[in-house]
Design a protein around this motif. Structure first.
Motif, PDB file in Angstrom:
ATOM      1  N   LEU A  37       0.805  -1.208   0.000  1.00 62.74           N
ATOM      2  CA  LEU A  37       0.000   0.000   0.000  1.00 62.74           C
ATOM      3  C   LEU A  37       0.846   1.269   0.000  1.00 62.74           C
ATOM      4  O   LEU A  37       0.343   2.340  -0.311  1.00 62.74           O
ATOM      5  CB  LEU A  37      -0.926   0.014   1.214  1.00 62.74           C
ATOM      6  N   GLY A  38       2.127   1.149   0.366  1.00 62.98           N
ATOM      7  CA  GLY A  38       2.983   2.323   0.388  1.00 62.98           C
ATOM      8  C   GLY A  38       2.599   3.294   1.483  1.00 62.98           C
ATOM      9  O   GLY A  38       2.151   2.890   2.550  1.00 62.98           O
ATOM     10  N   GLN A  39       2.743   4.599   1.173  1.00 71.17           N
ATOM     11  CA  GLN A  39       2.498   5.625   2.194  1.00 71.17           C
ATOM     12  C   GLN A  39       1.061   5.612   2.695  1.00 71.17           C
ATOM     13  O   GLN A  39       0.780   6.035   3.810  1.00 71.17           O
ATOM     14  CB  GLN A  39       2.818   7.015   1.629  1.00 71.17           C
ATOM     15  N   MET A  40       0.162   5.126   1.827  1.00 70.24           N
ATOM     16  CA  MET A  40      -1.248   5.125   2.198  1.00 70.24           C
ATOM     17  C   MET A  40      -1.514   4.245   3.419  1.00 70.24           C
ATOM     18  O   MET A  40      -2.514   4.420   4.114  1.00 70.24           O
ATOM     19  CB  MET A  40      -2.086   4.619   1.037  1.00 70.24           C
ATOM     20  N   SER A  41      -0.624   3.294   3.679  1.00 65.72           N
ATOM     21  CA  SER A  41      -0.865   2.370   4.792  1.00 65.72           C
ATOM     22  C   SER A  41      -0.832   3.081   6.131  1.00 65.72           C
ATOM     23  O   SER A  41      -1.250   2.517   7.137  1.00 65.72           O
ATOM     24  CB  SER A  41       0.187   1.276   4.786  1.00 65.72           C
ATOM     25  N   ILE A  93     -15.517   9.856  12.000  1.00 61.03           N
ATOM     26  CA  ILE A  93     -14.098   9.958  11.642  1.00 61.03           C
ATOM     27  C   ILE A  93     -13.653   8.699  10.903  1.00 61.03           C
ATOM     28  O   ILE A  93     -13.017   8.764   9.841  1.00 61.03           O
ATOM     29  CB  ILE A  93     -13.240  10.169  12.910  1.00 61.03           C
ATOM     30  N   ALA A  94     -14.020   7.517  11.442  1.00 56.75           N
ATOM     31  CA  ALA A  94     -13.605   6.264  10.816  1.00 56.75           C
ATOM     32  C   ALA A  94     -14.210   6.128   9.425  1.00 56.75           C
ATOM     33  O   ALA A  94     -13.531   5.716   8.479  1.00 56.75           O
ATOM     34  CB  ALA A  94     -14.027   5.086  11.688  1.00 56.75           C
ATOM     35  N   THR A  95     -15.494   6.507   9.279  1.00 54.55           N
ATOM     36  CA  THR A  95     -16.154   6.368   7.984  1.00 54.55           C
ATOM     37  C   THR A  95     -15.518   7.280   6.942  1.00 54.55           C
ATOM     38  O   THR A  95     -15.214   6.851   5.828  1.00 54.55           O
ATOM     39  CB  THR A  95     -17.652   6.710   8.122  1.00 54.55           C
ATOM     40  N   VAL A  96     -15.298   8.544   7.338  1.00 54.19           N
ATOM     41  CA  VAL A  96     -14.766   9.508   6.367  1.00 54.19           C
ATOM     42  C   VAL A  96     -13.327   9.144   5.987  1.00 54.19           C
ATOM     43  O   VAL A  96     -12.976   9.124   4.799  1.00 54.19           O
ATOM     44  CB  VAL A  96     -14.864  10.936   6.940  1.00 54.19           C
ATOM     45  N   SER A  97     -12.505   8.794   6.989  1.00 48.33           N
ATOM     46  CA  SER A  97     -11.118   8.467   6.655  1.00 48.33           C
ATOM     47  C   SER A  97     -11.064   7.200   5.815  1.00 48.33           C
ATOM     48  O   SER A  97     -10.286   7.101   4.862  1.00 48.33           O
ATOM     49  CB  SER A  97     -10.291   8.328   7.931  1.00 48.33           C
ATOM     50  N   GLY A  98     -11.918   6.224   6.123  1.00 46.93           N
ATOM     51  CA  GLY A  98     -11.949   4.998   5.332  1.00 46.93           C
ATOM     52  C   GLY A  98     -12.401   5.265   3.915  1.00 46.93           C
ATOM     53  O   GLY A  98     -11.885   4.674   2.963  1.00 46.93           O
ATOM     54  N   ILE A 100     -12.000   8.080   2.229  1.00 47.56           N
ATOM     55  CA  ILE A 100     -10.913   8.733   1.489  1.00 47.56           C
ATOM     56  C   ILE A 100      -9.881   7.694   1.056  1.00 47.56           C
ATOM     57  O   ILE A 100      -9.394   7.688  -0.081  1.00 47.56           O
ATOM     58  CB  ILE A 100     -10.278   9.834   2.356  1.00 47.56           C
ATOM     59  N   PHE A 101      -9.569   6.764   1.972  1.00 47.20           N
ATOM     60  CA  PHE A 101      -8.634   5.690   1.654  1.00 47.20           C
ATOM     61  C   PHE A 101      -9.166   4.838   0.500  1.00 47.20           C
ATOM     62  O   PHE A 101      -8.425   4.454  -0.408  1.00 47.20           O
ATOM     63  CB  PHE A 101      -8.426   4.834   2.905  1.00 47.20           C
ATOM     64  N   ALA A 102     -10.500   4.564   0.520  1.00 46.97           N
ATOM     65  CA  ALA A 102     -11.091   3.758  -0.538  1.00 46.97           C
ATOM     66  C   ALA A 102     -10.959   4.453  -1.889  1.00 46.97           C
ATOM     67  O   ALA A 102     -10.654   3.823  -2.896  1.00 46.97           O
ATOM     68  CB  ALA A 102     -12.567   3.491  -0.227  1.00 46.97           C
ATOM     69  N   ALA A 104      -8.605   6.519  -2.720  1.00 49.32           N
ATOM     70  CA  ALA A 104      -7.208   6.525  -3.136  1.00 49.32           C
ATOM     71  C   ALA A 104      -6.767   5.152  -3.631  1.00 49.32           C
ATOM     72  O   ALA A 104      -5.922   5.057  -4.523  1.00 49.32           O
ATOM     73  CB  ALA A 104      -6.330   6.979  -1.966  1.00 49.32           C
ATOM     74  N   THR A 105      -7.301   4.071  -3.050  1.00 48.86           N
ATOM     75  CA  THR A 105      -6.803   2.756  -3.442  1.00 48.86           C
ATOM     76  C   THR A 105      -7.729   2.025  -4.413  1.00 48.86           C
ATOM     77  O   THR A 105      -7.257   1.362  -5.331  1.00 48.86           O
ATOM     78  CB  THR A 105      -6.597   1.847  -2.217  1.00 48.86           C
ATOM     79  N   TRP A 106      -9.049   2.118  -4.213  1.00 50.07           N
ATOM     80  CA  TRP A 106      -9.954   1.344  -5.061  1.00 50.07           C
ATOM     81  C   TRP A 106     -10.626   2.203  -6.119  1.00 50.07           C
ATOM     82  O   TRP A 106     -11.347   1.692  -6.959  1.00 50.07           O
ATOM     83  CB  TRP A 106     -11.059   0.653  -4.239  1.00 50.07           C
ATOM     84  N   GLY A 107     -10.482   3.538  -6.024  1.00 46.00           N
ATOM     85  CA  GLY A 107     -11.010   4.397  -7.073  1.00 46.00           C
ATOM     86  C   GLY A 107     -12.426   4.883  -6.855  1.00 46.00           C
ATOM     87  O   GLY A 107     -12.954   5.603  -7.687  1.00 46.00           O
ATOM     88  N   SER A 108     -13.085   4.516  -5.736  1.00 42.84           N
ATOM     89  CA  SER A 108     -14.409   5.094  -5.489  1.00 42.84           C
ATOM     90  C   SER A 108     -14.565   5.299  -3.997  1.00 42.84           C
ATOM     91  O   SER A 108     -14.038   4.536  -3.196  1.00 42.84           O
ATOM     92  CB  SER A 108     -15.520   4.196  -6.023  1.00 42.84           C
ATOM     93  N   TYR A 109     -15.325   6.343  -3.647  1.00 44.49           N
ATOM     94  CA  TYR A 109     -15.466   6.659  -2.225  1.00 44.49           C
ATOM     95  C   TYR A 109     -16.281   5.603  -1.490  1.00 44.49           C
ATOM     96  O   TYR A 109     -16.087   5.377  -0.316  1.00 44.49           O
ATOM     97  CB  TYR A 109     -16.133   8.023  -2.054  1.00 44.49           C
ATOM     98  N   TRP A 110     -17.222   4.994  -2.188  1.00 39.56           N
ATOM     99  CA  TRP A 110     -18.128   4.083  -1.472  1.00 39.56           C
ATOM    100  C   TRP A 110     -18.535   2.956  -2.396  1.00 39.56           C
ATOM    101  O   TRP A 110     -18.990   3.197  -3.502  1.00 39.56           O
ATOM    102  CB  TRP A 110     -19.367   4.857  -1.005  1.00 39.56           C
TER     103      TRP A 110
END
Lengths: 230, 231
Positions: A37-41, A93-98, A100-102, A104-110
């Protein structure tokens, strides 16, 4: 509360401040990035503790609700609602940060990944809990209705956590390999592990501190209101 | 002695509800018309397309879920609105009230499902691959919907905004049962895509999950109902 106790709390509060500062710095500079995952981890030092606290807060809310139903003390009802407030905050907080991570890595927010579904339901439960609280006027009735709903919802959360991720048609994209490797035990670099566990402890401490602060403020306001009535 | 009294009281509550429902036919006609309207909207808007089994199962359970949300809160809200709740509270044990209302809700939702599911099969032009599986998924799903929404109905009847928050409160609690029901129905409608035994085994797991969910909900409701009913 005696003097030594309040001094201990003051010292713990300072320690918590230093602890969280060190954790935040360490999360960015001390812990290495994960291989895939690199820096995103680095999100795991903030996202997972927030999700953890949102579940812990719900458990605390349920414990206080049960206590309220047993002995009907107003303080327990207030504590349950404060815990739920904090849980809602950490859940957001967990939902929003997750999310954003989604992106960045999977290409869609939800995309209704099983984990996303279960945290969304937790968010809905918190929302329903406060909707119920705000629609009852009588304080003692509000307390018992909210407590019953909290206990009922808490019973269904494990079902969701166990049922939702096991839907065979939906493959989870959630990278829980480094955290909850199924059967493989914990599979994390030593330094990552240190920072992760410290962050988990720090977030839990943060929750406990704000919770006790809220409860102390509530006690103070209630005492003041009682005195004005006399 | 005590237990037979208790069961008799529960059946008396059920008989009372059925009799007053038979006289007014308020809940049944409202719920049934809502369900048929929703079904017609779904069927009308998707009729040009042939849908997958999982989409069809989802539509069926959306219709059943929201018709439950329109009707199942009536059982308790009516007692509060007609101001008969206090009499019921004085004359009957809380558990008997809960069981009576639960049986009434199961009967009401079962009657709605008995009309909606065949109508759904006709309107959507579906031939279920496993009719027995579809029937058991419907029966157990109805049980799950009724068992989770009866206690929520009792909570809502004591709150101010009775209609508005019922679905909000019921959805997160009902979701585990609802998702199992949708999966079992998908398996029943789809038929032999995978190998037969694996499919049936998966569906049997879902049906077991539904039954376990209903038992869990009824047991915890029996424990908690007293706190909602007598405050």
């Amino acid at each position: 509360m005696c003097v030594c106790n309040s001094r201990l709390f003051a010292a713990l509060k300072l320690l918590l401040g230093v602890w969280m500062t060190v954790v935040i710095i360490a999360a960015f500079f001390y812990a290495p990035a994960a291989q895939n995952l690199g820096q995103m981890s680095r999100i795991i030092y903030f996202h997972i503790p927030a999700a953890w606290v949102s579940v812990v807060a719900f458990a605390v809310c349920t414990a206080y609700s049960v206590r309220y139903l047993r002995n009907r003390r107003t303080q327990d009802d207030a504590a349950a609602s404060f815990s739920a407030e904090l849980g809602l905050l950490f859940c957001v907080i967990a939902t929003v940060s997750g999310s954003i991570f989604a992106k960045a890595t999977w290409g869609s927010y939800w995309n209704w990944d099983p984990r996303e579904t279960s945290i969304f339901v937790l968010l809905l439960i918190y929302g329903a809990y406060f909707a119920l609280r705000s629609s009852v006027d009588d304080p003692s009735r509000r307390g018992s209705l909210a407590a019953v709903y909290g206990v009922l919802a808490f019973i269904t959360v494990p079902l969701l956590v166990f049922v939702a991720p096991r839907i065979p048609a939906v493959q989870s994209l959630h990278p829980d390999g480094p955290i909850l490797a199924t059967g493989g035990g914990l599979d994390m670099d030593g330094r990552m592990m240190t920072v992760f566990i410290s962050s988990l402890m720090g977030f839990t401490g943060l929750y406990a501190w704000v919770f006790s602060l809220r409860l102390r403020a509530w006690r103070f306001i209630t005492a003041l209101a009682n005195r004005q009535e006399d | 002695m005590w237990s037979s009294n208790w069961a008799r009281e529960a059946l008396a509550v059920l008989a009372k509800d059925i009799r007053s429902e038979y006289r007014t036919r308020y809940a049944f006609s409202a719920v049934l018309l809502f369900a048929v309207t929703a079904l017609a909207v779904v069927s009308f808007s998707v009729s040009p397309y042939s849908l997958d089994a999982d989409v069809q199962a989802a539509f069926l359970w959306i219709v059943l879920f929201f018709s439950a949300m329109t009707g199942l809160s009536r059982s308790f809200v009516r007692e509060e609105e007609a101001r008969t709740a206090m009499t019921l509270r004085l004359s009957t044990a809380p558990e008997a009230v809960y069981v009576g209302k639960l049986l009434f809700n199961i009967a009401l939702q079962g009657a709605v499902a008995a009309v909606v599911v065949p109508l759904f099969l006709v309107l959507m032009d579906v031939a279920p691959a496993h009719p027995g599986l579809l029937a058991s998924a419907t029966i157990l799903g109805t049980m799950a919907l009724a068992s989770s929404s009866t206690i929520i109905a009792a909570i809502v009847s004591r709150a101010n905004a009775k209609g508005a928050i019922f679905a909000v409160l019921a959805f997160p609690v009902t979701l585990p049962g609802l998702s199992s029901a949708i999966r079992a129905t998908t398996a029943a409608l789809r038929g032999a895509v995978g190998s037969g035994s694996a499919l049936v085994a998966g569906a049997a797991g879902d049906l077991r999950a539904l039954a376990a969910y209903s038992v869990l909900m009824i047991a915890s409701s029996l424990l908690l109902f007293d706190f909602v009913w007598d405050d």
